[in-house]
Design a protein around this motif. Structure first.
Motif, short mmCIF file in Angstrom:
data_model
loop_
_atom_site.label_atom_id
_atom_site.label_comp_id
_atom_site.label_asym_id
_atom_site.label_seq_id
_atom_site.Cartn_x
_atom_site.Cartn_y
_atom_site.Cartn_z
N GLU A 21 38.75 38.85 45.16
CA GLU A 21 38.79 38.01 43.98
C GLU A 21 37.77 38.20 42.96
O GLU A 21 37.86 38.35 41.71
CB GLU A 21 39.28 36.54 44.16
CG GLU A 21 40.54 36.36 44.75
CD GLU A 21 40.65 35.10 45.49
OE1 GLU A 21 39.68 34.20 45.14
OE2 GLU A 21 41.43 34.83 46.19
N ALA A 22 36.60 38.38 43.45
CA ALA A 22 35.42 38.43 42.69
C ALA A 22 35.21 39.58 42.00
O ALA A 22 34.75 40.01 40.72
CB ALA A 22 34.19 38.03 43.54
N LYS A 23 35.73 40.61 42.98
CA LYS A 23 35.81 42.22 42.16
C LYS A 23 36.93 42.14 40.99
O LYS A 23 36.34 42.61 39.93
CB LYS A 23 36.21 43.32 43.23
CG LYS A 23 35.08 43.57 44.42
CD LYS A 23 35.65 44.29 45.40
CE LYS A 23 34.49 44.73 46.32
NZ LYS A 23 34.73 45.54 47.31
N GLU A 24 38.00 41.64 41.42
CA GLU A 24 39.03 41.38 40.28
C GLU A 24 38.33 40.54 38.94
O GLU A 24 38.78 40.96 37.79
CB GLU A 24 40.12 40.88 40.76
CG GLU A 24 40.96 41.66 41.82
CD GLU A 24 42.08 40.96 42.47
OE1 GLU A 24 42.36 39.82 42.13
OE2 GLU A 24 42.58 41.53 43.22
N ALA A 25 37.61 39.71 39.11
CA ALA A 25 37.02 38.90 38.16
C ALA A 25 35.94 39.38 37.40
O ALA A 25 35.32 39.05 36.60
CB ALA A 25 36.63 37.51 38.58
#
Length: 101
Positions: A21-25
């Motif tokens: 999720e951090a990568k996607e954000a």
């Protein structure tokens, strides 16, 4: 980190989901873990090596994630998500950017 052995698979799954999720954000910089099979050494300016880490420091174990977050409040929110996934508290630090790097 204190989690029952039967929860470790879920801990890995849940913590990796937060990292995804951090990568996607777009806030993920890098992360990893300390290889506890390799003992620390202290290296002096003359190149000499002494076994062990700093004698005054507690052992460093586990992993870390470096995220680039615009506000402290958002950083706390990400740390809370990781704490929930890992089932343990997370230490939040501010990284001082070096413009020469």
């Amino acid at each position: 980190m204190v989690a029952p052995e039967d929860e470790m698979e879920a801990v890995g799954r849940d913590s990796h989901a937060v990292i995804r999720e951090a990568k996607e954000a777009g806030v993920y910089v890098f992360g990893g873990g300390i290889d506890e099979a390799v003992p620390p050494v202290l290296v002096s300016a003359d190149g000499s090596i002494a076994e062990g880490g700093y004698p005054w420091a507690p052992p460093l174990n586990g992993g870390f994630a470096v995220l680039e977050i615009p506000t402290r409040e958002e950083a706390v929110a990400w740390a809370a998500r990781l704490a929930k996934a890992c089932r343990c508290d997370q230490e939040l630090r501010v990284f001082g950017f070096d413009p020469e790097s």
